[in-house]
Design an enzyme around this catalytic site. Structure first.
Site, PDB file in Angstrom:
ATOM      1  N   GLY A  28      57.375  54.510  30.626  1.00 53.16           N
ATOM      2  CA  GLY A  28      56.487  55.631  30.928  1.00 53.16           C
ATOM      3  C   GLY A  28      55.084  55.464  30.395  1.00 53.16           C
ATOM      4  O   GLY A  28      54.807  54.593  29.552  1.00 53.16           O
ATOM      5  N   SER A  73      50.022  49.190  30.946  1.00 53.62           N
ATOM      6  CA  SER A  73      49.923  48.180  32.009  1.00 53.62           C
ATOM      7  C   SER A  73      49.804  48.860  33.379  1.00 53.62           C
ATOM      8  O   SER A  73      49.479  48.205  34.367  1.00 53.62           O
ATOM      9  CB  SER A  73      51.162  47.284  31.980  1.00 53.62           C
ATOM     10  OG  SER A  73      52.328  48.085  32.149  1.00 53.62           O
ATOM     11  N   GLU A  74      50.074  50.158  33.436  1.00 57.26           N
ATOM     12  CA  GLU A  74      50.018  50.867  34.721  1.00 57.26           C
ATOM     13  C   GLU A  74      48.801  51.776  34.810  1.00 57.26           C
ATOM     14  O   GLU A  74      48.772  52.705  35.631  1.00 57.26           O
ATOM     15  CB  GLU A  74      51.312  51.660  34.914  1.00 57.26           C
ATOM     16  CG  GLU A  74      52.481  50.712  34.916  1.00 57.26           C
ATOM     17  CD  GLU A  74      53.720  51.282  35.534  1.00 57.26           C
ATOM     18  OE1 GLU A  74      54.093  52.382  35.141  1.00 57.26           O
ATOM     19  OE2 GLU A  74      54.296  50.610  36.400  1.00 57.26           O
ATOM     20  N   HIS A  93      53.697  59.587  33.918  1.00 58.31           N
ATOM     21  CA  HIS A  93      54.650  58.726  34.631  1.00 58.31           C
ATOM     22  C   HIS A  93      55.874  58.524  33.747  1.00 58.31           C
ATOM     23  O   HIS A  93      55.748  58.221  32.556  1.00 58.31           O
ATOM     24  CB  HIS A  93      54.015  57.378  34.964  1.00 58.31           C
ATOM     25  CG  HIS A  93      55.021  56.309  35.285  1.00 58.31           C
ATOM     26  ND1 HIS A  93      55.937  56.434  36.307  1.00 58.31           N
ATOM     27  CD2 HIS A  93      55.276  55.121  34.701  1.00 58.31           C
ATOM     28  CE1 HIS A  93      56.700  55.364  36.350  1.00 58.31           C
ATOM     29  NE2 HIS A  93      56.325  54.546  35.378  1.00 58.31           N
ATOM     30  N   HIS A  95      60.582  57.896  33.916  1.00 53.14           N
ATOM     31  CA  HIS A  95      61.748  57.485  34.686  1.00 53.14           C
ATOM     32  C   HIS A  95      62.863  58.518  34.492  1.00 53.14           C
ATOM     33  O   HIS A  95      63.946  58.188  33.993  1.00 53.14           O
ATOM     34  CB  HIS A  95      62.229  56.098  34.224  1.00 53.14           C
ATOM     35  CG  HIS A  95      61.162  55.040  34.232  1.00 53.14           C
ATOM     36  ND1 HIS A  95      61.249  53.873  33.501  1.00 53.14           N
ATOM     37  CD2 HIS A  95      59.981  54.964  34.889  1.00 53.14           C
ATOM     38  CE1 HIS A  95      60.167  53.130  33.706  1.00 53.14           C
ATOM     39  NE2 HIS A  95      59.375  53.778  34.541  1.00 53.14           N
TER      40      HIS A  95
HETATM   41  P1  13P Z   1      53.541  50.527  29.741  1.00 54.34           P
HETATM   42  O1  13P Z   1      54.226  50.528  28.398  1.00 54.34           O
HETATM   43  O2  13P Z   1      52.657  49.314  29.918  1.00 54.34           O
HETATM   44  O3  13P Z   1      52.803  51.807  29.942  1.00 54.34           O
HETATM   45  O4  13P Z   1      54.651  50.411  30.863  1.00 54.34           O
HETATM   46  C1  13P Z   1      55.735  51.285  30.833  1.00 54.34           C
HETATM   47  C2  13P Z   1      56.376  51.494  32.178  1.00 54.34           C
HETATM   48  O5  13P Z   1      56.952  52.526  32.416  1.00 54.34           O
HETATM   49  C3  13P Z   1      56.344  50.471  33.207  1.00 54.34           C
HETATM   50  O6  13P Z   1      56.910  51.013  34.393  1.00 54.34           O
END
Ligand code: 13P
Length: 278
Positions: A28, A73-74, A93, A95
């Site tokens: 997330g 990374s997102e 974001h 899951h």
């Molecule tokens: P990050 O830790 O880079 O934010 O990525 C987490 C993630 O949920 C990738 O889908």
């Protein structure tokens, strides 16, 4: 919102996401757009339940780092949402298991089964799979962002956004709650959709009350239903190859492979019984 408040709220929301199992491990990411356009974002590869205010990253509005901490990374996905939606100031974001189960099963949360969800969230489409942290994901999501306040990402998770962090979180929570109820109703033999006139009344109420504006109405025709649905605003989102994979060009001519045609027929049969117009 000032930077210190944003940092505090991101840490609080991160803890909530983790405690509710909307994320595990380092899943997330969360961000806030400050009034001056800078972005405060969660750091990459960090448990969102154990962040500190100092551990967050800051970038400019193009993602250029303004701190030593590496942002999620997102972040590109967050920047896409901020670009497409000037009204949006925060993105969450995660899951969440039930919402993500829909995304894994290749299903949108788009059946009109709950009045409150029509009022406060609208339907949640499924963006095609794109490799996390690459442009593929932004390409899949871009056509959907303007007309929806939350999206499912195929084989990945969910994202919700709003005018502040709590609204973004609330929308994610509604998405997850709705997915859970839909799954439970299926176990009881299936849910009953609200009829078209009830949906129309709810849309009128939500616009009068200011829950959602007219742009949300385009979700009725912008997702999977070009051939069947009419758009109340006449403002159909531009689509080329979108989340259903069907290629629709500017002249209205559609090119389908045999597999796509079969899938379209299956969806048409499903929609005919579902009465999906919201
Ligand atoms: P990050 O830790 O880079 O934010 O990525 C987490 C993630 O949920 C990738 O889908």
């Amino acid at each position: 919102m000032d930077e210190q408040t944003a940092r505090r709220e991101i840490v609080n929301i991160g803890r909530l996401l983790y405690e509710r199992s909307y994320v595990v491990s380092s899943d997330g990411n969360v961000s806030v757009r400050l009034d001056d356009g800078r972005i405060v974002a969660t750091p990459t590869m960090t448990c969102k339940g154990r962040m500190t205010e100092e551990s967050l990253a800051v970038t400019d509005d193009t993602g250029k780092p303004l701190s030593n901490t590496k942002a999620s990374s997102e972040l590109a996905m967050h920047l896409l949402i901020y670009q497409e939606r000037p009204d949006v100031k925060a993105v969450c974001h995660a899951h969440p298991p039930h919402g993500t189960a829909f995304a894994v099963a290749g299903l949108a949360i788009d059946q009109p089964i709950l009045s409150e969800v029509i009022l406060t969230l609208g339907c949640v489409p499924l963006a095609a799979y794109g490799t996390p942290s690459t442009d593929e994901l932004s390409v899949a999501m871009r056509p959907l962002v303007k007309h929806h306040n939350a999206l499912l990402m195929a084989n990945h998770g969910a994202v919700a956004y709003g005018s502040d962090l709590w609204q973004a979180f609330d929308r994610l929570e509604t998405l997850e709650h709705t997915a859970r109820i839909a799954i439970l109703a299926r176990m009881l033999g299936g849910s009953k959709n609200l009829p078209a006139d009830a949906i129309e009344k709810l849309i009128n109420v939500r616009e009068a009350a200011g829950y959602l504006g007219e742009s949300a109405r385009c979700q009725a025709c912008g997702y999977l239903h070009d051939t069947q649905m009419t758009c109340s605003t006449g403002d159909r989102p531009e689509r080329s190859t979108q989340n259903d994979g069907f290629s629709i060009n500017g002249s209205g001519k559609i090119t389908l492979t045999r597999e796509e045609l079969l899938e379209l027929l299956a969806q048409a049969a499903h929609s005919a019984t579902a009465g999906n117009i919201w």
